[in-house]
Design a protein around this motif. Structure first.
Motif, PDB file in Angstrom:
ATOM      1  N   LYS A  67       0.863  -1.183   0.000  1.00 52.10           N
ATOM      2  CA  LYS A  67       0.000   0.000   0.000  1.00 52.10           C
ATOM      3  C   LYS A  67       0.896   1.228   0.000  1.00 52.10           C
ATOM      4  CE  LYS A  67      -2.396   1.570   3.579  1.00 52.10           C
ATOM      5  NZ  LYS A  67      -2.158   3.051   3.574  1.00 52.10           N
ATOM      6  N   LEU A  73      -6.767   2.196   0.863  1.00 51.34           N
ATOM      7  CA  LEU A  73      -6.872   0.756   0.603  1.00 51.34           C
ATOM      8  C   LEU A  73      -5.607   0.216  -0.069  1.00 51.34           C
ATOM      9  CD1 LEU A  73     -10.546   0.635  -0.760  1.00 51.34           C
ATOM     10  CD2 LEU A  73      -9.765  -0.129   1.498  1.00 51.34           C
ATOM     11  N   SER A  79      -9.537  -6.785   1.037  1.00 47.99           N
ATOM     12  CA  SER A  79      -9.845  -5.407   1.467  1.00 47.99           C
ATOM     13  C   SER A  79     -11.076  -4.861   0.764  1.00 47.99           C
ATOM     14  CB  SER A  79      -8.633  -4.505   1.181  1.00 47.99           C
ATOM     15  OG  SER A  79      -7.495  -4.995   1.893  1.00 47.99           O
ATOM     16  N   GLN A  82     -15.270  -5.370   2.166  1.00 45.47           N
ATOM     17  CA  GLN A  82     -15.792  -4.671   3.338  1.00 45.47           C
ATOM     18  C   GLN A  82     -17.157  -4.031   3.091  1.00 45.47           C
ATOM     19  OE1 GLN A  82     -12.577  -2.401   5.590  1.00 45.47           O
ATOM     20  NE2 GLN A  82     -11.510  -2.719   3.635  1.00 45.47           N
TER      21      GLN A  82
END
Ligand code: MLT
Length: 231
Positions: A67, A73, A79, A82
């Motif tokens: 990242k 994100l 990820s 969500q």
């Protein structure tokens, strides 16, 4: 096309381009739209992503599998599952995948392929009257194994309905034929697989090679990827 560096050799205006970046950009995009994200705006640079973040978009940025600092994100498909991302628009930039998308804009259509939506992509291509180019994002201009294997897998499904026009396609299909009975083992020596293992991301690798987890096909509409609405 085994790397965007060779894209200039192909006429895109009469083709559907399937962009693939198995580890992990197009796997993330497919997962995100399958889990209710409304739009993904793919951009090539961190600066473009930061500008969209400043406009209020949720931001996702990856460089070298990590990242990028200052963004929300990362590039793990987990990820994008969500709940709070449902209905949202995400500005995304990755090392290779989003660059490949931005270079394909002249195509009739740009769609997103991954093992996660492989059959949906194959069935869609089968239903269309256009030539197809599978654009492997690769790694920083170089060919990578996992994207090539996906291209070979699609060719394996469509080889009796489409004319194979170049050796890159033939080669991808041949490599897939050697690997298809044990993809994880065949990919173990991939440079990016080894990079992801070093970052303790084996779970991402195993998820990204699962077939047909989702039916959704992300398609580029204007500057954003949305879930294709099938006729
Ligand atoms: C890429 O753009 O090549 C990938 O997204 C990199 C990654 O996710 O590790």
């Amino acid at each position: 096309c085994l790397t965007p560096e060779l894209l200039h050799l192909y006429e895109l205006t009469d083709r559907i381009v399937v962009v693939v970046d198995i580890l992990r950009a197009t796997s993330c995009m497919t997962t995100a739209l399958a889990h209710g994200v409304e739009k993904i705006i793919p951009v090539a640079t961190l600066e473009e992503c930061r500008a969209l973040q400043a406009q209020g978009y949720i931001s996702a940025a990856e460089r070298d599998a990590k990242k990028a600092d200052g963004f929300e994100l990362d590039n793990s498909p987990f990820s994008y599952m969500q709940e709070h991302l449902k209905g949202k628009t995400i500005a995304m930039t990755t090392t290779n995948g989003t660059l490949a998308i931005t270079r394909s804009r002249e195509a009739i259509q740009v769609i997103i392929g991954s093992f996660l939506n492989k059959t949906a992509v194959v069935e869609y291509l089968r239903s269309q009257p256009h030539d197809v180019l599978i654009l492997c994002a690769g790694w920083k201009g170089r060919v990578n194994l996992e994207d090539t294997l996906f291209a070979g897998a699609v060719v394996d499904e469509l080889k009796d309905e489409f004319l194979i026009e170049d050796d890159a396609t033939l080669g991808a299909h041949t490599i897939y034929g050697c690997a298809k009975y044990n993809m994880l083992k065949s990919m173990a020596s991939s440079s990016h697989v080894k990079r992801l293992h070093r970052l303790n991301l084996a779970r991402d690798i195993e998820f990204c090679i699962r077939e047909d987890e989702y039916q959704v096909i992300p398609i580029l509409q204007g500057n954003a990827l949305v879930a294709m609405v099938k006729a």
